[in-house]
Scaffold this active site. Structure first.
Site, PDB file in Angstrom:
ATOM      1  N   ASP A 119      37.452  30.224  41.494  1.00  0.00           N
ATOM      2  CA  ASP A 119      37.331  31.468  40.822  1.00  0.00           C
ATOM      3  C   ASP A 119      36.358  32.318  41.610  1.00  0.00           C
ATOM      4  O   ASP A 119      35.174  31.596  41.918  1.00  0.00           O
ATOM      5  CB  ASP A 119      36.766  31.123  39.504  1.00  0.00           C
ATOM      6  CG  ASP A 119      36.513  32.301  38.729  1.00  0.00           C
ATOM      7  OD1 ASP A 119      37.000  33.635  38.983  1.00  0.00           O
ATOM      8  OD2 ASP A 119      35.476  32.348  37.950  1.00  0.00           O
ATOM      9  N   HIS A 128      31.709  33.139  34.316  1.00  0.00           N
ATOM     10  CA  HIS A 128      32.082  32.839  35.627  1.00  0.00           C
ATOM     11  C   HIS A 128      30.773  32.238  36.423  1.00  0.00           C
ATOM     12  O   HIS A 128      29.898  32.725  36.140  1.00  0.00           O
ATOM     13  CB  HIS A 128      32.738  33.966  36.228  1.00  0.00           C
ATOM     14  CG  HIS A 128      33.841  34.193  35.320  1.00  0.00           C
ATOM     15  ND1 HIS A 128      35.105  33.696  35.619  1.00  0.00           N
ATOM     16  CD2 HIS A 128      34.034  35.186  34.371  1.00  0.00           C
ATOM     17  CE1 HIS A 128      36.155  34.570  34.928  1.00  0.00           C
ATOM     18  NE2 HIS A 128      35.607  35.378  34.003  1.00  0.00           N
TER      19      HIS A 128
HETATM   20 ZN   LIG Z   1      40.222  34.427  34.044  1.00  0.00          ZN
HETATM   21 ZN   LIG Z   2      38.739  32.937  31.284  1.00  0.00          ZN
END
Ligand SMILES: [Zn+2]
Ligand SMILES: [Zn+2]
Length: 547
Positions: free
Chosen positions: A193, A366
């Site tokens: 990510d 994140h």
């Molecule tokens: Zn996502």
């Molecule tokens: Zn997510």
């Protein structure tokens, strides 16, 4: 040894934030990871949402062995009904993710047609030549997983969305031990990510929200309205905890909030005491100081509850002076303008608005740069492909990988549709496949259908033109000059020319029209006539009476 290659086919989420979807293909077998949606940008009028272009899979749907969904966020689950309408493959997801998928599938009436399988973090499944191991990752929703995918050419680690939060709300940190165990076996490639690749340092723990919520609950003079995403289950828990501490009752507003909360509660991912939760109707009859409402609509969408509250068009209740509105979310890139417009309107209506930049009422789910470095160190991949992010995020993530020692030639910065092929010791860029946008409308949002929305926006932008015609009932010829009324369309400077040209166009069209639907034909031809002359697209209405 194998002479065949593993093909990595990004169908969504690379080069953009949202609609994540990845396909791994090996020798007539495809494993799909995530089927997400993306919310439209400001200029996509009347579009409900966007899903990945998965034409590549539609050319060989029988090869899809399974679809793995990593967690319950819309940008990973939102396209599921569209994918399953065309591809018949079993789904694998953890209990909460499965529950959120079920809410979607039952709304679409598809529950009896699909094959859903529950997996737990720590389990392993086999799909054709792929062995998929699920490991827990911390994120802003419980029950998220990353994947260790053993393929004939080597081990792939697909992180999906993650952060390294040591004190998560559900007390379940990312499985570091599993990551290093995978590394011990030798990882061919890491796909990770990139959403926060331009954020230095560490993403704060979800816990930092609690003191900010405490402050809001301690000082709010009246109602508290908290807006967040319907899939942010951890945030619901934090609001509930604050409500309990400050002796307020809690009500969920909006179908998706209510349904998701109900499901998460049933599965044990939300711990809400029975006496805490009341209906919106009950809440509205109570002392404003004794309630907190939780709703969706943090992205400035005009048809969402927050959007309607900001314009005074919500049916059930209005913003009142003394209300405290908390936007517990971060604007998705592209939405900033409409989010701030909504905030301004809420202030104008007398609410006090608290949002991310003035108090830590939201933290990201994140990983930031230091966590990305830690992941790369833990996993020790030979090859690296940044996923989930705009081009700038992917690029920055590649720089981070280079900093910690991945050779530049072993990193592939690619966008949707760009296939990459891997074997035991090489990574090559292959052909391009479709990887664009598929717009979805007509699914209905809120009370207003998308076509109504589109018409309103067309009128707001270019105004309208109304033509009243009176025909002789015997001869079908015009009895009078056509009456032309415009609003918001013509500027005075060249208005007269345009009006007389339009009148002539209408007269010619009526005398030339002997069959067919005069009203409809004239509306269509007038639209293109006006567009050709003005480059504008007003709404055009023709009314017809006979005398
Ligand atoms: Zn996502
Ligand atoms: Zn997510």
């Amino acid at each position: 040894m194998s002479d065949k290659k593993l093909r990595v086919i990004p169908l969504g989420g690379l080069g953009e934030v949202g609609k994540n979807m990845m396909a791994y293909e090996y020798d007539e077998n495809i494993l799909v990871v995530d089927t997400g949606l993306m919310f439209p940008e400001n200029d996509m009028l009347g579009i409900d949402y966007i899903i990945p272009d998965f034409q590549y899979l539609l050319d060989k749907p029988h090869l899809v062995r399974g679809i793995v969904i990593t967690h319950g966020h819309e940008d990973h689950t939102g396209a599921i009904t569209h994918v399953l309408e065309q591809i018949d493959a079993p789904i694998y997801a953890t209990p909460l993710t499965r529950g959120l998928l079920e809410v979607k599938l039952s709304r679409a009436g598809m529950m009896d047609k699909v094959c859903l399988n529950t997996v737990q973090a720590g389990e392993t499944i086999h799909l054709g030549p792929f062995q998929v191991e699920f490991f827990h990752v911390c994120h802003s929703i419980p029950d998220g997983v990353g994947l260790g995918i053993t393929t004939p050419v080597g081990l792939i680690v697909h992180s999906s969305d993650y952060k390294f939060d040591h004190t998560p709300v559900d007390n379940w940190p990312t499985d570091y031990a599993k990551l290093s165990e995978l590394a011990g076996r030798g990882v061919l490639a890491l796909l990770a990510d990139s959403t926060n690749a331009d954020k230095p340092g560490w993403t704060p723990s979800e816990r930092v929200i609690d003191p900010a919520f405490n402050e809001v609950f301690r000082t709010a003079p009246g109602r508290i309205i908290i807006a967040s995403f319907a899939s942010l289950i951890s945030r619901m828990q934090q609001v509930a905890n604050a409500a309990l501490r400050y002796d307020r009752k809690m009500a969920f507003v909006g179908t998706s909030m209510v349904e998701n909360a109900k499901m998460a509660r049933k599965l044990g991912y939300l711990d809400l005491p029975e006496e805490l939760i009341i209906s919106v109707d009950q809440a509205l009859r109570m002392d404003p100081k004794k309630i907190v409402l939780m709703s969706t609509g943090t992205q400035g969408e005009p048809t969402s509850i927050m959007g309607r509250l900001s314009t005074g068009t919500n049916r059930q209740f209005d913003i009142a002076p003394g209300d405290t509105v908390v936007l517990s979310s971060h604007p998705i890139p592209g939405n900033e303008e409409s989010v701030y417009r909504t905030i301004n309107r809420l202030f104008r209506r007398g609410a006090n608005v608290i949002y991310e930049s003035i108090a830590p009422v939201h933290v990201s789910g994140h990983a930031s740069q230091e966590e990305m470095k830690l992941l790369l160190h833990l996993v020790q991949p030979k090859f690296f492909i940044p996923i989930h992010g705009e081009r700038r995020h992917l690029h920055q993530h590649a720089i981070i990988a280079k900093q910690i020692g991945v050779p530049e030639e072993n990193i592939a910065v690619i966008e949707n549709g760009q296939v990459v092929e891997l074997d035991e010791d090489s990574m090559t860029i292959a052909e391009r496949v479709p990887g664009g946008y598929v717009f979805v409308d007509g699914a209905g949002v809120g009370d207003i259908g998308p076509s109504v929305l589109r018409e309103r926006e067309a009128m707001a932008r270019d105004g309208f033109v109304l033509i009243n015609l009176t025909l002789d009932s015997n001869s079908n010829n015009l009895r009078d000059e056509p009456e032309i009324i415009t609003r918001g369309f013509i500027y005075a400077r060249n208005g007269d020319d345009l009006l007389s040209a339009t009148r002539k166009f209408v007269i010619d069209a009526v005398s030339g029209n002997h069959n067919g639907n005069l009203q409809n034909d004239l509306e269509q031809s007038l639209k293109s006539f006006l567009y050709n002359r003005t480059r504008r697209r007003p709404m055009v209405f023709v009314t017809l009476s006979r005398a």
